[in-house]
Design an enzyme around this catalytic site. Structure first.
Site, mmCIF file in Angstrom:
data_model
loop_
_atom_site.group_PDB
_atom_site.id
_atom_site.type_symbol
_atom_site.label_atom_id
_atom_site.label_comp_id
_atom_site.label_asym_id
_atom_site.label_seq_id
_atom_site.Cartn_x
_atom_site.Cartn_y
_atom_site.Cartn_z
ATOM 1 N N SER A 109 36.006 2.475 -3.288
ATOM 2 C CA SER A 109 35.536 2.812 -4.635
ATOM 3 C C SER A 109 34.125 3.373 -4.522
ATOM 4 C CB SER A 109 35.515 1.550 -5.481
ATOM 5 O OG SER A 109 34.623 1.695 -6.559
ATOM 6 N N SER A 110 33.765 4.252 -5.451
ATOM 7 C CA SER A 110 32.410 4.815 -5.401
ATOM 8 C C SER A 110 31.349 3.771 -5.749
ATOM 9 C CB SER A 110 32.301 6.015 -6.347
ATOM 10 O OG SER A 110 32.586 5.615 -7.665
ATOM 11 N N CYS A 111 31.764 2.576 -6.213
ATOM 12 C CA CYS A 111 30.751 1.555 -6.529
ATOM 13 C C CYS A 111 30.179 0.912 -5.266
ATOM 14 C CB CYS A 111 31.305 0.495 -7.468
ATOM 15 S SG CYS A 111 32.427 -0.642 -6.691
ATOM 16 N N TYR A 138 32.782 -6.829 -5.966
ATOM 17 C CA TYR A 138 33.828 -5.869 -5.596
ATOM 18 C C TYR A 138 33.307 -4.912 -4.511
ATOM 19 C CZ TYR A 138 37.520 -2.393 -6.362
ATOM 20 O OH TYR A 138 38.569 -1.530 -6.203
ATOM 21 N N LYS A 142 34.712 -4.185 -0.723
ATOM 22 C CA LYS A 142 35.163 -2.840 -0.333
ATOM 23 C C LYS A 142 34.371 -2.313 0.867
ATOM 24 C CE LYS A 142 38.631 -2.334 -2.797
ATOM 25 N NZ LYS A 142 39.933 -2.099 -2.178
ATOM 26 N N LEU A 168 38.812 6.158 -11.772
ATOM 27 C CA LEU A 168 40.164 6.722 -11.878
ATOM 28 C C LEU A 168 40.792 6.392 -13.226
ATOM 29 C CD1 LEU A 168 41.407 5.561 -8.374
ATOM 30 C CD2 LEU A 168 40.827 7.912 -9.031
ATOM 31 N N HIS A 181 38.909 -0.849 -17.532
ATOM 32 C CA HIS A 181 37.826 0.122 -17.367
ATOM 33 C C HIS A 181 37.623 0.864 -18.689
ATOM 34 C CE1 HIS A 181 38.569 -0.337 -12.953
ATOM 35 N NE2 HIS A 181 37.261 -0.340 -12.993
ATOM 36 N N ARG A 211 29.516 9.039 -16.209
ATOM 37 C CA ARG A 211 30.574 8.692 -15.263
ATOM 38 C C ARG A 211 31.399 9.942 -14.941
ATOM 39 N NH1 ARG A 211 27.917 4.844 -15.140
ATOM 40 N NH2 ARG A 211 28.452 2.635 -15.285
HETATM 41 P P1 GDP Z 1 31.783 0.872 -14.311
HETATM 42 O O1 GDP Z 1 32.013 2.347 -14.124
HETATM 43 O O2 GDP Z 1 31.943 0.097 -13.048
HETATM 44 O O3 GDP Z 1 30.464 0.582 -14.996
HETATM 45 O O4 GDP Z 1 32.944 0.292 -15.228
HETATM 46 P P2 GDP Z 1 33.588 0.554 -16.672
HETATM 47 O O5 GDP Z 1 34.591 1.625 -16.593
HETATM 48 O O6 GDP Z 1 34.073 -0.780 -17.149
HETATM 49 O O7 GDP Z 1 32.380 0.971 -17.648
HETATM 50 C C1 GDP Z 1 31.777 2.226 -17.646
HETATM 51 C C2 GDP Z 1 30.786 2.373 -18.781
HETATM 52 O O8 GDP Z 1 31.484 2.461 -20.035
HETATM 53 C C3 GDP Z 1 29.775 1.226 -18.960
HETATM 54 O O9 GDP Z 1 28.526 1.795 -19.312
HETATM 55 C C4 GDP Z 1 30.349 0.452 -20.157
HETATM 56 O O10 GDP Z 1 29.365 -0.286 -20.864
HETATM 57 C C5 GDP Z 1 30.889 1.607 -20.996
HETATM 58 N N1 GDP Z 1 31.915 1.230 -22.008
HETATM 59 C C6 GDP Z 1 31.902 1.615 -23.313
HETATM 60 N N2 GDP Z 1 32.942 1.101 -23.968
HETATM 61 C C7 GDP Z 1 33.669 0.395 -23.060
HETATM 62 C C8 GDP Z 1 34.891 -0.349 -23.141
HETATM 63 O O11 GDP Z 1 35.511 -0.483 -24.169
HETATM 64 N N3 GDP Z 1 35.354 -0.920 -21.979
HETATM 65 C C9 GDP Z 1 34.672 -0.791 -20.797
HETATM 66 N N4 GDP Z 1 35.187 -1.357 -19.683
HETATM 67 N N5 GDP Z 1 33.514 -0.102 -20.698
HETATM 68 C C10 GDP Z 1 33.013 0.482 -21.807
#
Ligand code: GDP
Length: 317
Positions: A109-111, A138, A142, A168, A181, A211
């Site tokens: 993962s890119s994280c 995580y 990884k 993804l 996500h 993102r």
């Molecule tokens: P990340 O890429 O590892 O940070 O994981 P996420 O996909 O869960 O979150 C990406 C970004 O989207 C973060 O800044 C979250 O705060 C924002 N976000 C906004 N609304 C949502 C939501 O409903 N669910 C999630 N998971 N993230 C959200």
């Protein structure tokens, strides 16, 4: 893959990535896919993993099994995120090597990259600084997995290597309201708001983090391509090269779903890392490029969401 008759084990074939790989390899004409249900193979149990590899004798392994989740799931359950992902990788890599597997592709993962890595993030940024706190468990698992592959390759001469996909999305995603996500989370929230006639939807955080998103079918193509190469690097990024802010993402989802109300933010929720754009120059120069644009991909994902919802088949883990 070097040949369509190879025995290929896809670990995690029920997940979003694994099922996309199965679709892709079946369409390409692969005849010997080895799949195991969780009831017959628990990757956290070493003796089961070793017995499975001895019995099924794969030649190639695509390791897409993982405990995954969004920012809230990662931050609130660091113990199983580290433990399960760590032991699954350790068991699979070691059992593969013991049973004579020559090729192993590990999904990362890119994280894994440092919180303050240069953007776009090159593979060389690995282990050059502290990780983002919200997904540290995580990321550590990884990183251990990709290092296992690197060191088994270095010491034993097997071609075990890794791909690091960006965020993804696609068919079969997890639509849990809190643990998913962002993209499936927003698809569900906007769909429900639209159906209930609400006049606003609140997204988590400030909406300003950026993102990069890649459709899982594009990743499956990258995996097939990587496996056709004789001597790939240990770690290769796979991203679309295109980033959006979370607010821009919410606007696209709203448009696809047909929601015309207000989009609000909730700064009390965590934002996570500010940017996470991968540099996929190597994979592109090796002949892969993504095909599915973000808006088109979200429309496809929304269709899949609605079909699964109607058939009571929505995944919410
Ligand atoms: P990340 O890429 O590892 O940070 O994981 P996420 O996909 O869960 O979150 C990406 C970004 O989207 C973060 O800044 C979250 O705060 C924002 N976000 C906004 N609304 C949502 C939501 O409903 N669910 C999630 N998971 N993230 C959200």
């Amino acid at each position: 893959m070097q040949s369509l008759n190879e025995r290929v084990f896809i670990a995690g074939h029920r997940g979003m990535v694994g099922s996309a790989v199965v679709r892709r390899l079946k369409a390409a004409g692969c005849t010997q896919l080895i799949l195991a249900e969780r009831s017959e193979l628990d990757l956290c149990r070493q003796e089961q993993v070793e017995a499975f590899f001895q019995r099924s004798r794969p030649e190639t392994v695509i390791f897409a099994a993982a405990r995954v989740g969004g920012i809230l799931a990662n931050a609130s359950q660091p113990a199983p995120f580290l433990y399960e992902n760590l032991v699954m990788a350790a068991h699979a890599v070691h059992a593969a090597w013991m049973s004579g597997v020559k090729r192993f592709l590990y999904l990362g993962s890119s994280c894994i990259y440092p919180r303050d890595a240069p953007q776009p993030i090159p593979e060389s940024a690995l282990l050059t600084g502290p990780l983002e706190r919200t997904n540290e468990a995580y990321a550590i698992a990884k990183i251990a997995g990709l290092k296992l592959c690197q060191f088994y390759r270095q010491q034993y001469g097997v071609t075990y290597h890794s791909v690091m996909p960006t965020n993804l999305y696609g068919p079969g995603d997890n639509y849990h309201p809190d643990h998913s996500h962002v993209l499936p989370g927003l698809i569900r929230r906007f769909h429900e708001a639209q159906a209930a006639g609400k006049d606003s939807v609140t997204i988590w955080g400030t909406g300003t983090p950026r993102r990069e998103f890649l459709h899982v079918d594009d990743l499956a193509a990258a995996i097939e391509h990587l496996l056709s190469l004789d001597d790939p690097p240990d770690v290769v990024n796979a991203g679309s090269g295109h980033e959006v802010t979370i607010r821009e993402l919410a606007e696209i989802v709203a448009e696809v779903v047909g929601f015309t109300g207000e989009i609000r933010t909730d700064p009390d929720r965590p934002d996570g890392v500010a940017r996470k754009l991968t540099d996929s120059t190597w994979l592109r120069s090796a002949g892969w490029s993504p095909r599915i644009g973000l808006r088109e991909g979200i429309a496809m994902a929304y269709e899949d969401f609605r079909a699964r919802l109607a058939g009571d088949r929505l995944r919410t883990v």
